[in-house]
Design an enzyme around this catalytic site. Structure first.
Site, PDB file in Angstrom:
ATOM      1  N   PHE A 149       0.796  -1.229   0.000  1.00 24.96           N
ATOM      2  CA  PHE A 149       0.000   0.000   0.000  1.00 24.96           C
ATOM      3  C   PHE A 149       0.827   1.277   0.000  1.00 24.96           C
ATOM      4  O   PHE A 149       0.344   2.346  -0.364  1.00 24.96           O
ATOM      5  CB  PHE A 149      -0.951   0.022   1.223  1.00 24.96           C
ATOM      6  CG  PHE A 149      -0.269   0.411   2.507  1.00 24.96           C
ATOM      7  CD1 PHE A 149      -0.030   1.751   2.813  1.00 24.96           C
ATOM      8  CD2 PHE A 149       0.152  -0.550   3.420  1.00 24.96           C
ATOM      9  CE1 PHE A 149       0.614   2.108   3.996  1.00 24.96           C
ATOM     10  CE2 PHE A 149       0.803  -0.201   4.593  1.00 24.96           C
ATOM     11  CZ  PHE A 149       1.025   1.137   4.878  1.00 24.96           C
ATOM     12  N   LYS A 173      -1.347  -6.659  -9.568  1.00 21.89           N
ATOM     13  CA  LYS A 173      -2.349  -6.758  -8.494  1.00 21.89           C
ATOM     14  C   LYS A 173      -1.967  -5.679  -7.469  1.00 21.89           C
ATOM     15  O   LYS A 173      -1.044  -5.856  -6.678  1.00 21.89           O
ATOM     16  CB  LYS A 173      -2.288  -8.160  -7.875  1.00 21.89           C
ATOM     17  CG  LYS A 173      -3.544  -8.652  -7.189  1.00 21.89           C
ATOM     18  CD  LYS A 173      -3.979  -7.859  -5.999  1.00 21.89           C
ATOM     19  CE  LYS A 173      -3.218  -8.111  -4.730  1.00 21.89           C
ATOM     20  NZ  LYS A 173      -3.602  -7.181  -3.640  1.00 21.89           N
ATOM     21  N   GLU A 176      -5.111  -3.675  -2.093  1.00 25.36           N
ATOM     22  CA  GLU A 176      -6.548  -3.403  -1.973  1.00 25.36           C
ATOM     23  C   GLU A 176      -6.817  -2.126  -1.181  1.00 25.36           C
ATOM     24  O   GLU A 176      -7.899  -1.562  -1.236  1.00 25.36           O
ATOM     25  CB  GLU A 176      -7.264  -4.596  -1.322  1.00 25.36           C
ATOM     26  CG  GLU A 176      -6.871  -4.917   0.118  1.00 25.36           C
ATOM     27  CD  GLU A 176      -5.529  -5.659   0.262  1.00 25.36           C
ATOM     28  OE1 GLU A 176      -4.828  -5.834  -0.760  1.00 25.36           O
ATOM     29  OE2 GLU A 176      -5.200  -6.045   1.397  1.00 25.36           O
ATOM     30  N   SER A 226       4.980  -7.169   3.323  1.00 26.73           N
ATOM     31  CA  SER A 226       5.514  -7.527   4.642  1.00 26.73           C
ATOM     32  C   SER A 226       6.279  -8.855   4.576  1.00 26.73           C
ATOM     33  O   SER A 226       6.030  -9.687   3.683  1.00 26.73           O
ATOM     34  CB  SER A 226       4.365  -7.625   5.642  1.00 26.73           C
ATOM     35  OG  SER A 226       3.448  -8.580   5.177  1.00 26.73           O
ATOM     36  N   CYS A 281       9.707   1.484   3.432  1.00 34.07           N
ATOM     37  CA  CYS A 281      10.576   0.351   3.778  1.00 34.07           C
ATOM     38  C   CYS A 281      12.000   0.821   4.015  1.00 34.07           C
ATOM     39  O   CYS A 281      12.822   0.068   4.517  1.00 34.07           O
ATOM     40  CB  CYS A 281      10.531  -0.711   2.702  1.00 34.07           C
ATOM     41  SG  CYS A 281      11.250  -0.144   1.170  1.00 34.07           S
ATOM     42  N   GLU A 382       8.957  -4.567  13.027  1.00 32.93           N
ATOM     43  CA  GLU A 382       8.729  -3.440  12.114  1.00 32.93           C
ATOM     44  C   GLU A 382       7.484  -2.682  12.588  1.00 32.93           C
ATOM     45  O   GLU A 382       6.413  -3.266  12.717  1.00 32.93           O
ATOM     46  CB  GLU A 382       8.517  -3.953  10.687  1.00 32.93           C
ATOM     47  CG  GLU A 382       8.262  -2.823   9.721  1.00 32.93           C
ATOM     48  CD  GLU A 382       8.115  -3.268   8.267  1.00 32.93           C
ATOM     49  OE1 GLU A 382       7.405  -4.261   8.017  1.00 32.93           O
ATOM     50  OE2 GLU A 382       8.691  -2.601   7.398  1.00 32.93           O
TER      51      GLU A 382
HETATM   52  P1  NAD Z   1       1.196  -6.759   2.951  1.00 32.11           P
HETATM   53  O1  NAD Z   1       2.204  -7.839   3.011  1.00 32.11           O
HETATM   54  O2  NAD Z   1       0.088  -6.754   3.927  1.00 32.11           O
HETATM   55  O3  NAD Z   1       0.478  -6.748   1.500  1.00 32.11           O
HETATM   56  C1  NAD Z   1       1.227  -6.731   0.316  1.00 32.11           C
HETATM   57  C2  NAD Z   1       0.417  -7.410  -0.786  1.00 32.11           C
HETATM   58  O4  NAD Z   1       0.202  -8.768  -0.438  1.00 32.11           O
HETATM   59  C3  NAD Z   1      -0.952  -6.795  -1.013  1.00 32.11           C
HETATM   60  O5  NAD Z   1      -1.182  -6.715  -2.393  1.00 32.11           O
HETATM   61  C4  NAD Z   1      -1.912  -7.760  -0.331  1.00 32.11           C
HETATM   62  O6  NAD Z   1      -3.167  -7.832  -0.975  1.00 32.11           O
HETATM   63  C5  NAD Z   1      -1.189  -9.087  -0.433  1.00 32.11           C
HETATM   64  N1  NAD Z   1      -1.441  -9.971   0.719  1.00 32.11           N
HETATM   65  C6  NAD Z   1      -1.608  -9.585   2.012  1.00 32.11           C
HETATM   66  N2  NAD Z   1      -1.757 -10.663   2.798  1.00 32.11           N
HETATM   67  C7  NAD Z   1      -1.679 -11.753   1.994  1.00 32.11           C
HETATM   68  C8  NAD Z   1      -1.758 -13.160   2.220  1.00 32.11           C
HETATM   69  N3  NAD Z   1      -1.953 -13.661   3.441  1.00 32.11           N
HETATM   70  N4  NAD Z   1      -1.631 -13.983   1.168  1.00 32.11           N
HETATM   71  C9  NAD Z   1      -1.425 -13.495  -0.067  1.00 32.11           C
HETATM   72  N5  NAD Z   1      -1.361 -12.178  -0.338  1.00 32.11           N
HETATM   73  C10 NAD Z   1      -1.475 -11.310   0.674  1.00 32.11           C
HETATM   74  O7  NAD Z   1       2.018  -5.374   2.980  1.00 32.11           O
HETATM   75  P2  NAD Z   1       1.452  -3.883   3.094  1.00 32.11           P
HETATM   76  O8  NAD Z   1       0.933  -3.664   4.462  1.00 32.11           O
HETATM   77  O9  NAD Z   1       0.578  -3.582   1.938  1.00 32.11           O
HETATM   78  O10 NAD Z   1       2.806  -3.048   2.892  1.00 32.11           O
HETATM   79  C11 NAD Z   1       3.685  -2.718   3.929  1.00 32.11           C
HETATM   80  C12 NAD Z   1       4.852  -3.680   3.974  1.00 32.11           C
HETATM   81  O11 NAD Z   1       5.555  -3.648   2.740  1.00 32.11           O
HETATM   82  C13 NAD Z   1       5.873  -3.304   5.035  1.00 32.11           C
HETATM   83  O12 NAD Z   1       6.276  -4.456   5.698  1.00 32.11           O
HETATM   84  C14 NAD Z   1       7.020  -2.703   4.232  1.00 32.11           C
HETATM   85  O13 NAD Z   1       8.282  -2.787   4.845  1.00 32.11           O
HETATM   86  C15 NAD Z   1       6.951  -3.525   3.000  1.00 32.11           C
HETATM   87  N6  NAD Z   1       7.615  -2.875   1.891  1.00 32.11           N
HETATM   88  C16 NAD Z   1       8.840  -3.349   1.542  1.00 32.11           C
HETATM   89  C17 NAD Z   1       9.537  -2.734   0.524  1.00 32.11           C
HETATM   90  C18 NAD Z   1      10.899  -3.239   0.136  1.00 32.11           C
HETATM   91  O14 NAD Z   1      11.426  -2.760  -0.850  1.00 32.11           O
HETATM   92  N7  NAD Z   1      11.489  -4.146   0.877  1.00 32.11           N
HETATM   93  C19 NAD Z   1       8.974  -1.638  -0.163  1.00 32.11           C
HETATM   94  C20 NAD Z   1       7.716  -1.196   0.232  1.00 32.11           C
HETATM   95  C21 NAD Z   1       7.040  -1.827   1.263  1.00 32.11           C
END
Ligand code: NAD
Length: 489
Positions: A149, A173, A176, A226, A281, A382
């Site tokens: 997000f 994708k 959401e 994450s 991140c 985090e």
């Molecule tokens: P998230 O892991 O909750 O969601 C990321 C994506 O995965 C979304 O599209 C979501 O729909 C999908 N998703 C969520 N739960 C799922 C599941 N159980 N099974 C399958 N798909 C699932 O992450 P977020 O809250 O949207 O973003 C924040 C996280 O992203 C933080 O941990 C941040 O550090 C990380 N991030 C990392 C980087 C990097 O370069 N390392 C860059 C940006 C963000």
């Protein structure tokens, strides 16, 4: 209420989803739209159309493929302000941050325009008499991105421009929580005249992601999000035979040496910790002062935290916006409380701020925990919010040893005026992105976006030459033409 469509095979299509989520403006809590939780059949349709498009797209010369990207760059420039407004509206960051995000997205399109050159193979003549050998790069097929997000516009651009320029077709994708930005961007992709099926947009959550992970026609997946989900994507994707790159969470430390320029250091450290409300991140989450740096840095960073202007990111003077939603706000506040329970001193408490005109919004002001126990939960989890934990050590060795114990390895920064200290740090710090007197060590698009340990699962990263490696497979050809030495031409 506006239900967002998917974009499949060059058409905007209403999803057949029976479940939807509300897309909420985190500053006002106004419902902006509804996003469908697309079923597997829609991933199927997207993959099918992308697989058909791949047949002719891969035969389109790379020089022609990148013409669409040149056009996309100009369209993105032209609509940058509108897209930035949408990012702020659904994600809560400031307009300046949203504009910066889109600048980085455009930079990736520019770098991907050089793919005719970046895709070049290698060639050796006469590896044995009359035998030549060459390595060529070919696209993989249908590829997909699953996005988080916190950068609704940029993250897909770490992958999509490279993927399609290399001759692959693509499915995005989006998160959401922030699906509106990609709607705008796909309208621009549509305007470039890309052939049907080359790019597709499917909204949804876990069911949609699982369908991507398991779909036989999808060859490679780029994930950012994450760590627990990154691990899941990496392992389940591998079981299903996909090529995977999965970027995870972070807990980024900065180290402040006594010889650092303290005014600049504090300004940069505050921007790193509190910019994007800490939802980056590459945000600084822990600041470790060394020796005499403690007193001055602590005082200055606390002042900077207290003085930061927090509000609706759309308002001009605002320096920090919201966190993404009420669950995130509650989670962050809970971690602050746990920090206090584990013995930290709450130097600046940003919980429950009164933001005039936005009583319901998901705001947390910059928060600083002092004397945080390195073994405590708050020091190792985090937070993904505007919370900076302060720790103190006696020398650089201790500081490096402390940060290298972290399970994460996304970024580590050092503030100093010593070249020798900088070199030691660059060499020894266990993180994929290193900053020296830099607070957010985000690689430009012509460098790969690195990440180590639990912050990255895979081998090849997003952006630049790593993206070209990820989105192509090599083929080695050994060639002999019998006629060549026996016939006269
Ligand atoms: P998230 O892991 O909750 O969601 C990321 C994506 O995965 C979304 O599209 C979501 O729909 C999908 N998703 C969520 N739960 C799922 C599941 N159980 N099974 C399958 N798909 C699932 O992450 P977020 O809250 O949207 O973003 C924040 C996280 O992203 C933080 O941990 C941040 O550090 C990380 N991030 C990392 C980087 C990097 O370069 N390392 C860059 C940006 C963000």
């Amino acid at each position: 209420m506006n239900i967002l469509p998917n974009y499949i095979n060059g058409e905007w299509q209403t999803s057949t989803a029976t479940e939807h989520l509300e897309v909420i403006n985190p500053a006002t809590t106004e419902v902006l739209a509804k996003v469908p939780l697309s079923p597997a059949t829609e991933v199927d349709r997207a993959a099918e159309s992308a697989a058909i498009a791949f047949i002719s797209w891969r035969r389109t010369p790379a020089t022609q493929r990148v013409q669409y990207l040149f056009l996309l760059k100009f369209l993105l420039e032209e609509h940058l302000e509108d897209i930035a407004q949408t990012i702020t509206l659904e994600c809560g960051k400031t307009l300046a941050e949203s504009r910066g995000e889109m600048r980085r997205a455009i930079e990736n399109v520019e770098v991907a325009c050089s793919i005719p050159m970046m895709m070049q193979g290698t060639n050796s003549e006469d590896i044995a008499q009359g035998i030549d050998e060459m390595m060529i790069r070919q696209p993989l097929g249908v590829c997909a991105a699953i996005c988080p997000f916190n950068f609704p516009g940029m993250i897909a651009f770490w992958f999509l421009p490279y993927a399609i320029a290399c001759g692959n077709t693509y499915i995005v994708k989006p998160s959401e929580k922030v699906p509106l930005t990609m709607q705008k961007i796909f309208k621009l992709l549509e305007q470039t005249g890309l052939p049907k099926g080359v790019v597709n947009l499917v909204n949804g959550t876990k069911v949609t992601v699982d369908a991507i992970l398991e779909h036989p026609q999808i060859k490679a997946i780029s994930f950012v999000g994450s760590t627990p989900v990154a691990k899941y994507i990496y392992s389940w994707g591998a079981v299903n035979g996909k090529r995977i790159q999965a970027q995870g969470g972070a807990k980024n430390p900065i180290i402040v040496l006594p010889d650092a320029d303290m005014v600049t250091t504090t300004r940069i450290a505050a921007d790193s910790a509190f910019g994007c409300a800490g939802q980056r991140c590459l945000a600084a989450s822990i600041a470790i002062t060394v020796g005499e740096a403690k007193q001055e840095f602590t005082k200055a960073i606390a002042e900077s935290a207290v003085n930061r202007v927090v509000g609706n990111g759309l308002d001009d003077n605002v320096e920090m916006g919201t966190v993404i939603n009420s669950q995130s706000k509650a989670r962050i506040e809970n971690l602050i409380e746990k920090g206090v329970e584990s013995g930290a001193n709450l130097l600046v408490d940003g919980r429950n701020p009164q933001i005039s005109g936005y009583g319901q919004g998901y705001f947390i002001r910059p928060t600083i925990l002092q004397d945080v126990n390195p073994l405590s939960e708050v020091a190792n989890t985090e937070i993904f919010g505007p919370v900076l934990s302060l720790m103190h050590v006696n020398n650089l060795d201790e500081a490096i040893s402390l940060i290298n114990k972290s399970q994460f390895g996304n970024m580590a920064c050092l503030f100093t005026s010593s070249g020798a200290a900088a070199r030691k740090f660059r060499y020894e710090a266990e993180a994929g992105n290193i900053g020296i007197n830099i607070g957010v060590a985000a690689p430009m698009a012509f460098f790969p976006f690195s990440g180590w340990k639990q912050s990255f699962f895979g081998d090849l990263h997003g952006q630049a030459n790593h993206a070209v490696e990820f989105f192509t497979q090599t083929k080695v050809v050994v060639e002999r033409w019998k006629d060549e030495w026996s016939r006269k031409f």
